[in-house]
Design an enzyme around this catalytic site. Structure first.
Site, PDB file in Angstrom:
ATOM      1  CB  CYS A 120     -52.203 -52.175 -10.905  1.00  0.00           C
ATOM      2  SG  CYS A 120     -51.867 -51.837 -12.624  1.00  0.00           S
ATOM      3  CB  VAL A 177     -32.667 -43.149  -6.490  1.00  0.00           C
ATOM      4  CG1 VAL A 177     -32.840 -42.691  -7.923  1.00  0.00           C
ATOM      5  CG2 VAL A 177     -31.227 -43.566  -6.234  1.00  0.00           C
ATOM      6  N   GLY A 178     -35.514 -42.282  -5.473  1.00  0.00           N
ATOM      7  CA  GLY A 178     -36.896 -41.901  -5.809  1.00  0.00           C
ATOM      8  C   GLY A 178     -37.291 -40.596  -5.149  1.00  0.00           C
ATOM      9  N   GLY A 186     -35.878 -46.624  -3.573  1.00  0.00           N
ATOM     10  CA  GLY A 186     -36.940 -45.625  -3.717  1.00  0.00           C
ATOM     11  C   GLY A 186     -36.795 -44.531  -2.685  1.00  0.00           C
ATOM     12  CD  GLU A 228     -51.525 -44.471 -14.410  1.00  0.00           C
ATOM     13  OE1 GLU A 228     -52.410 -45.278 -14.056  1.00  0.00           O
ATOM     14  OE2 GLU A 228     -51.744 -43.542 -15.190  1.00  0.00           O
ATOM     15  CD  GLU A 283     -52.941 -53.439  -5.496  1.00  0.00           C
ATOM     16  OE1 GLU A 283     -52.108 -52.812  -4.822  1.00  0.00           O
ATOM     17  OE2 GLU A 283     -53.128 -53.237  -6.699  1.00  0.00           O
ATOM     18  N   GLY A 305     -31.520 -48.034  -7.844  1.00  0.00           N
ATOM     19  CA  GLY A 305     -31.277 -47.706  -6.434  1.00  0.00           C
ATOM     20  C   GLY A 305     -32.545 -47.822  -5.614  1.00  0.00           C
TER      21      GLY A 305
HETATM   22  P1  NAD Z   1     -43.711 -49.867  -4.726  1.00  0.00           P
HETATM   23  O1  NAD Z   1     -44.546 -48.695  -4.443  1.00  0.00           O
HETATM   24  O2  NAD Z   1     -43.094 -50.585  -3.599  1.00  0.00           O
HETATM   25  O3  NAD Z   1     -42.495 -49.452  -5.681  1.00  0.00           O
HETATM   26  C1  NAD Z   1     -42.703 -48.778  -6.902  1.00  0.00           C
HETATM   27  C2  NAD Z   1     -41.476 -47.926  -7.183  1.00  0.00           C
HETATM   28  O4  NAD Z   1     -41.433 -46.877  -6.228  1.00  0.00           O
HETATM   29  C3  NAD Z   1     -40.157 -48.656  -7.066  1.00  0.00           C
HETATM   30  O5  NAD Z   1     -39.276 -48.194  -8.062  1.00  0.00           O
HETATM   31  C4  NAD Z   1     -39.679 -48.255  -5.684  1.00  0.00           C
HETATM   32  O6  NAD Z   1     -38.281 -48.346  -5.539  1.00  0.00           O
HETATM   33  C5  NAD Z   1     -40.156 -46.820  -5.620  1.00  0.00           C
HETATM   34  N1  NAD Z   1     -40.337 -46.282  -4.280  1.00  0.00           N
HETATM   35  C6  NAD Z   1     -40.616 -46.954  -3.140  1.00  0.00           C
HETATM   36  N2  NAD Z   1     -40.699 -46.087  -2.107  1.00  0.00           N
HETATM   37  C7  NAD Z   1     -40.476 -44.841  -2.613  1.00  0.00           C
HETATM   38  C8  NAD Z   1     -40.426 -43.531  -2.047  1.00  0.00           C
HETATM   39  N3  NAD Z   1     -40.623 -43.321  -0.749  1.00  0.00           N
HETATM   40  N4  NAD Z   1     -40.185 -42.485  -2.864  1.00  0.00           N
HETATM   41  C9  NAD Z   1     -39.990 -42.682  -4.199  1.00  0.00           C
HETATM   42  N5  NAD Z   1     -40.001 -43.888  -4.768  1.00  0.00           N
HETATM   43  C10 NAD Z   1     -40.253 -44.970  -3.991  1.00  0.00           C
HETATM   44  O7  NAD Z   1     -44.611 -50.818  -5.617  1.00  0.00           O
HETATM   45  P2  NAD Z   1     -44.236 -52.244  -6.204  1.00  0.00           P
HETATM   46  O8  NAD Z   1     -44.280 -53.217  -5.081  1.00  0.00           O
HETATM   47  O9  NAD Z   1     -43.015 -52.185  -7.045  1.00  0.00           O
HETATM   48  O10 NAD Z   1     -45.465 -52.490  -7.211  1.00  0.00           O
HETATM   49  C11 NAD Z   1     -46.674 -52.974  -6.784  1.00  0.00           C
HETATM   50  C12 NAD Z   1     -47.703 -51.877  -6.623  1.00  0.00           C
HETATM   51  O11 NAD Z   1     -47.762 -51.078  -7.793  1.00  0.00           O
HETATM   52  C13 NAD Z   1     -49.108 -52.385  -6.454  1.00  0.00           C
HETATM   53  O12 NAD Z   1     -49.767 -51.646  -5.451  1.00  0.00           O
HETATM   54  C14 NAD Z   1     -49.773 -52.135  -7.783  1.00  0.00           C
HETATM   55  O13 NAD Z   1     -51.143 -52.020  -7.751  1.00  0.00           O
HETATM   56  C15 NAD Z   1     -49.120 -50.906  -8.214  1.00  0.00           C
HETATM   57  N6  NAD Z   1     -49.162 -50.783  -9.672  1.00  0.00           N
HETATM   58  C16 NAD Z   1     -49.988 -49.865 -10.244  1.00  0.00           C
HETATM   59  C17 NAD Z   1     -50.076 -49.778 -11.619  1.00  0.00           C
HETATM   60  C18 NAD Z   1     -50.966 -48.780 -12.285  1.00  0.00           C
HETATM   61  O14 NAD Z   1     -50.752 -48.505 -13.452  1.00  0.00           O
HETATM   62  N7  NAD Z   1     -51.928 -48.225 -11.624  1.00  0.00           N
HETATM   63  C19 NAD Z   1     -49.316 -50.594 -12.412  1.00  0.00           C
HETATM   64  C20 NAD Z   1     -48.495 -51.524 -11.789  1.00  0.00           C
HETATM   65  C21 NAD Z   1     -48.414 -51.591 -10.418  1.00  0.00           C
END
Ligand code: NAD
Length: 473
Positions: free
Chosen positions: A278, A205-206, A202, A244, A378, A200
């Site tokens: 990342c 559901v998030g 973020g 993370e 980034e 779903g």
């Molecule tokens: P994103 O933040 O858009 O989404 C990550 C997850 O969060 C998804 O499941 C999304 O649906 C959910 N989400 C989005 N908004 C939310 C909210 N308001 N509340 C709760 N959940 C929410 O990130 P992305 O585009 O999927 O991934 C890329 C980013 O992730 C990059 O910035 C990258 O650096 C970071 N990343 C970090 C690590 C680490 O271990 N440090 C690893 C991988 C990716």
């Protein structure tokens, strides 16, 4: 790959939410599947299933947990091809890298937690006090798309080892592998309710998971902005939050390094998973005394970096995960040009031979200065930025000049490189190309996050600590 049900309480159930999320193959732009949109009622059901299951799972024997983790590892191995093909179709990762990193790493991580349990000390005494480690409770996992299965297993394996129960919300871009994982966990006999899956948005559901009073911990991997939202939603219930987040990691070549080796390795360290990593080493910091030599190597290698069909074994750089991500990377390349950085390889437009798909050209800039956007933000694509220094002190200031602190690299004579690594404000540092270790803690300083994943430290995140005071005799 059309999924119409969610996995809650050990069963596949109809979602309460409406609609579906389409999954697009970024190399072909074709729709390859869909997953349901869960809503807050689904969250309620999943949290309740996880809460009921906690009573018995938290008391399960260490032998049972070890068996699940070893069986999970074996099942991931058995299903490598299906999982790797699925992740390549969702994310666009070159297939060889999918088999090795996207599936191989989670397989080894799962097994590593069975190993850690073998010798784990759950109790110890301090004078009249018995100190006991216990599972933190019901956990919510929110994960991104770039290493989708690795990021999921990095949370569920230690949570299983700790005796926690969990609800996973995978990313919208790459959710299909999580559905395969749910089938695997069901088949290997993980008790009902220990693991629950809701796909779903973020924002729904998030956020509901993050704020739910019966969720004891939320572990989030993704962008810094979404991590902040998760922290805010979690704050009123004072739950444990681990994050993370993003990175903009420095790779420093000291003047006594094997500069040729260092320069060659800098490309892979930045471009792994098509730059959507990342911990990618995206800021290359080089001595002025070796500038020309290093730039020549980098420019030749980046120009020769093959992009294209991720199913072709010779492809090193796949597409960006989505049209949005492609557009974002291209605008960073434009910004680098506009701000006066020197384009030494790649640039705007599609790579040769790619007419469709969300591709960008592997790109490198030299003469980048710390005030430029491409130095600070980034990019999350195959774009390397290079700057120079005269003294080691200057190199350190440049390395630490970031709001992030996730990873890093340093090249030089061993002792000097180690001393430099210790001064870097970041969660991991590779010295002279030292490889990633799945048993070492991974996580960020500064705005790269809180908490650690992997290894013993990754398990400790899922434990509460109780002190039982006994009378002094
Ligand atoms: P994103 O933040 O858009 O989404 C990550 C997850 O969060 C998804 O499941 C999304 O649906 C959910 N989400 C989005 N908004 C939310 C909210 N308001 N509340 C709760 N959940 C929410 O990130 P992305 O585009 O999927 O991934 C890329 C980013 O992730 C990059 O910035 C990258 O650096 C970071 N990343 C970090 C690590 C680490 O271990 N440090 C690893 C991988 C990716």
């Amino acid at each position: 790959m059309r999924r119409e049900q969610l996995y809650i309480g050990g069963e596949w159930v109809e979602p309460n939410g409406e609609g579906e999320i389409e999954v697009i193959n970024p190399a072909t732009e074709e729709i390859i599947g869909s997953v349901p949109v869960g809503n807050s009622i689904d969250v309620e059901n999943a949290v309740s299933a996880a809460k009921s299951a906690f009573e018995s799972w938290s008391q399960s024997s260490i032998a049972d947990r070890m068996k699940i983790l070893n069986d999970l590892s074996a099942a991931l191995k058995e299903n490598t091809e299906e999982l790797a093909q699925t992740i390549t179709a969702e994310v666009g990762t070159p297939i060889g890298y999918s088999r090795m990193a996207m599936v191989g790493t989670p397989r080894v991580v799962s097994r590593s937690y069975a190993k850690i349990l073998e010798g784990f000390e759950w109790e110890h005494e301090v004078r009249n006090t018995l100190i006991v480690k216990e599972p933190v409770g019901v956990c919510a996992f929110i994960t991104p798309w770039n290493f989708p299965l690795h990021q999921i297993i990095g949370k569920i394996a230690p949570a299983i080892a700790a005796g926690c129960t969990m609800i996973l919300k995978p990313s919208k871009e790459a959710p299909l592998n999580a559905f395969l994982l749910a089938e695997i966990l069901h088949e290997i006999g993980l008790p009902a309710g220990v693991f629950n899956l809701i796909s779903g948005h973020g924002s729904e559901v998030g956020e509901v998971l993050s704020g739910h009073p019966d969720v004891d911990m939320v572990s989030f991997t993704g962008s810094t902005s979404a991590g902040v939202r998760v922290s805010q939603a979690a704050a009123p219930t004072v739950k444990r939050v681990t994050l993370e987040l993003g990175g903009k990691s420095a790779n420093v070549i000291l003047d006594d390094a094997d500069v040729i080796r260092a320069a060659k390795s800098a490309i892979g360290a930045c471009f792994q998973n098509s730059g959507q990593t990342c911990s990618a080493l995206t800021r290359l910091i080089i001595p002025n005394s070796h500038k020309e030599e290093i730039i020549e190597i980098v420019s030749a290698r980046v120009n020769g970096y093959t992009s294209g069909n991720p199913l072709d074994d010779s492809t090193r750089c796949g597409p960006m995960v989505s049209a949005k991500q492609q557009q974002s990377v291209i605008s960073y390349i434009q910004s680098g040009i506009e701000e006066g950085a020197k384009l030494i390889a790649g640039g705007e437009g599609m790579p040769d031979g790619c007419n469709s798909g969300f591709f960008v050209r592997p790109t490198a800039f030299s003469d980048v200065t710390p005030d430029m956007k491409i130095w600070q933000e980034e990019i999350f694509g195959p774009v390397l930025t290079i700057t120079t220094y005269d003294t080691e002190e200057e190199a350190l200031v440049l390395a630490n000049d970031s709001i992030y602190g996730l990873s890093g690299g340093v090249w030089g004579s061993n002792e000097r490189a180690l001393a430099f690594a210790k001064k870097m404000r970041t969660g991991q540092v590779s010295i002279n190309g030292g490889p990633f270790n799945i048993s070492a803690p991974f996580g960020g300083y500064k705005q790269s996050g809180n908490g650690r994943e992997l290894g013993m430290e990754g398990l400790e995140e899922f434990l509460e600590i109780k002190a039982i005071q006994r009378p002094i005799e």
